[in-house]
Structures are given as structure tokens and as C-alpha cells.
Design an enzyme around this catalytic site. Sequence first.
Site, PDB file in Angstrom:
ATOM      1  N   ASP A  79       0.873  -1.182   0.000  1.00  0.00           N
ATOM      2  CA  ASP A  79       0.000   0.000   0.000  1.00  0.00           C
ATOM      3  C   ASP A  79       0.906   1.225   0.000  1.00  0.00           C
ATOM      4  OD1 ASP A  79      -2.415   1.576   0.328  1.00  0.00           O
ATOM      5  OD2 ASP A  79      -1.875   1.845   2.423  1.00  0.00           O
ATOM      6  N   SER A  80       0.283   2.394  -0.110  1.00  0.00           N
ATOM      7  CA  SER A  80       1.053   3.638  -0.040  1.00  0.00           C
ATOM      8  C   SER A  80       1.551   3.915   1.379  1.00  0.00           C
ATOM      9  CB  SER A  80       0.170   4.801  -0.485  1.00  0.00           C
ATOM     10  OG  SER A  80      -0.964   4.886   0.358  1.00  0.00           O
ATOM     11  N   CYS A 123      -4.349  -1.606  -1.824  1.00  0.00           N
ATOM     12  CA  CYS A 123      -4.543  -0.173  -2.042  1.00  0.00           C
ATOM     13  C   CYS A 123      -5.549  -0.028  -3.182  1.00  0.00           C
ATOM     14  CB  CYS A 123      -3.204   0.448  -2.432  1.00  0.00           C
ATOM     15  SG  CYS A 123      -3.315   2.159  -2.959  1.00  0.00           S
ATOM     16  N   GLU A 142      -2.932   8.847   8.427  1.00  0.00           N
ATOM     17  CA  GLU A 142      -1.468   8.714   8.528  1.00  0.00           C
ATOM     18  C   GLU A 142      -0.948   9.483   9.758  1.00  0.00           C
ATOM     19  OE1 GLU A 142       0.982   7.035   6.596  1.00  0.00           O
ATOM     20  OE2 GLU A 142      -0.661   5.968   5.632  1.00  0.00           O
ATOM     21  N   CYS A 193     -11.104   2.753   0.154  1.00  0.00           N
ATOM     22  CA  CYS A 193      -9.694   3.082   0.380  1.00  0.00           C
ATOM     23  C   CYS A 193      -9.311   2.308   1.628  1.00  0.00           C
ATOM     24  CB  CYS A 193      -9.532   4.586   0.624  1.00  0.00           C
ATOM     25  SG  CYS A 193      -7.873   5.041   1.207  1.00  0.00           S
ATOM     26  N   HIS A 244      -7.298   2.840   3.872  1.00  0.00           N
ATOM     27  CA  HIS A 244      -7.118   3.641   5.092  1.00  0.00           C
ATOM     28  C   HIS A 244      -8.455   3.857   5.828  1.00  0.00           C
ATOM     29  CE1 HIS A 244      -3.223   4.791   3.332  1.00  0.00           C
ATOM     30  NE2 HIS A 244      -2.906   5.389   4.473  1.00  0.00           N
TER      31      HIS A 244
END
Length: 268
Positions: free
Chosen positions: A12-13, A75, A155, A187, A189
Site C-alpha cells: 500500500d502507499s 490499495c 497517517e 480506500c 485507510h
Amino acid sequence: MSCRVSPVGIFDSGLGGLTVYKAVRELLPSEKLIYFGDTARVPYGTKSREAVISFSKEIAGYLILKKVKMVVIACNTATSLALPEIRRMAQVPVCGVIEPGVKAALATTPPGGRILVIGTNATVASHAYEKALHRINPSVEVMEQACPLFVPLVEEGWTDKSVTEDAALEYLSPYLSKKINTLILGCTHYPMLEKVVRNIMGSKVHIVNSALATAYAVRQILEKEKLLAPQRCRGTDRFIVSDSPGHFSVMANRLLGLSPQKVMVKRF
Ligand code: DGL
């Protein structure tokens, strides 16, 4: 016992794919897992298609060099934009997060029902969800909303701050009158903001977190390809990031209760 089996690579990012990693770890305790978080370049969702494809290919190539037996693109942004490219370059199975999430959403949405997909700018602009949902069930009505502030808030670990609730209200309040049946957290996240989203959308909306559905898809693919690690094996975990391993460890623990023993750094 530890066995000589190849690992599954998950990327993932940043922290978001850990929601998928956690579900895979719980479902497949015998597997060796390598998690890569591209923390130097997060967020992906505001980058160009070319950038996301190039970052994703770079990471998939790195995981392939590590001899993974499967690549999991944990992701949505990378799945939306780079899945076909990664499939083309990999000699191993590749699983994204969109198809499993779409199937889980359609399983609980009535015919002709209304589905709201929330995701990054790039995912929403690609209409990957709308296309995938309509490919299986053209009768559902699909609405898509980008929530670009969500990834930086996660994040930062700001999952329960009032600024996060304000942002969520701004993004979601236009849909409160639209009789939404199902909301897809498009997403990886966003499951970390599920409580905030739930509080706004109310208890009647079915919220889909594709992490678990993706873990089942991973198991199904490994089973089909006869690649599952034997049950007697003990799974192992490796975490690699492209920057800030300390922040990654602290947040993985705070947001998901994970305690990565050691986080390595790989810069591209
Ligand atoms: N977690 C990712 C996703 O599912 C990426 C978000 C981002 O880096 O913008 O889209």
C-alpha cells in the site's frame, strides 16, 4: 515450525494496507507475509495516473525479487490504476481490493439499491468501482465521493479528532437524504475511520470494509493455485517502508494494535 515456503507480498502507499494485512494474517496464520508501505510517497490518491502506475510497478517488482508467491495490492488507488500492468509484469497471481469489495457490497444490496463509494481522488476519477459494480449488477445506482483529507488524517493518527468528524460531515452530509443502502470504504485507510463514518451515516447503512473479503480472495487464490502454506508452518511477518519506520511502527500499534518487531527501510 518455520517452513521453506514463499511469502505473500502485500503493499500500500502507507498504513492503510495494514487493514488488509491484519485480515490476511488472521485468516492465514501459516503464511509468511511481507508488507510494504510506500511511506515516502504517500498519499497516492492525489498523484497522477502515471505516478501511481510507476510507484506500484516499482514495489511489485521489488516484492517479486523477494520471491513472493503472490502479490496483494492492498490499495484501492493502485488497484484502480495499476492492476492490469502489475498482472502483466508478474509471473505470480495478483489480487487487488476492488473486486472482493464489490462482491461483498452486492451481496448485501437489494436489486436497484443505492451504493455510495468513498475513496481517493484517483480512485473516484477512475470510476473503477462503478464499472466493477455495474459489470456484475447493472441495476444498482452508484454514487462516488472523493475524501482526499482522510488519508493524511489517518497517517497522522487523527482518527478520533473533531477535525476528522468535520471533514467527514462535509464529505458525507450531501448523501444523508439519498437513501443509501450500502457504503463502500473504497480506500484501505478508511476502515480506521469507520466509527466516524458510521456516526454520520446512521445504523441502517451497510458499511463494507473490503479487507476481510480480500483476505478470503487471497486464500481462495492460494488454494486454487496449490500455493497455501501447510498448516503445520508458523507464519512470519516482515515490514518494509520507504521512509520513517519509527512513525509507521507507532501508528501501526496505535491504529491497529499491531507490534511490528522490526521495520526495514527500502528507498527507491
Ligand atoms: N490506501 C490507499 C487506497 O486504498 C491509498 C490512499 C492514498 O495513498 O491516497 O486507496
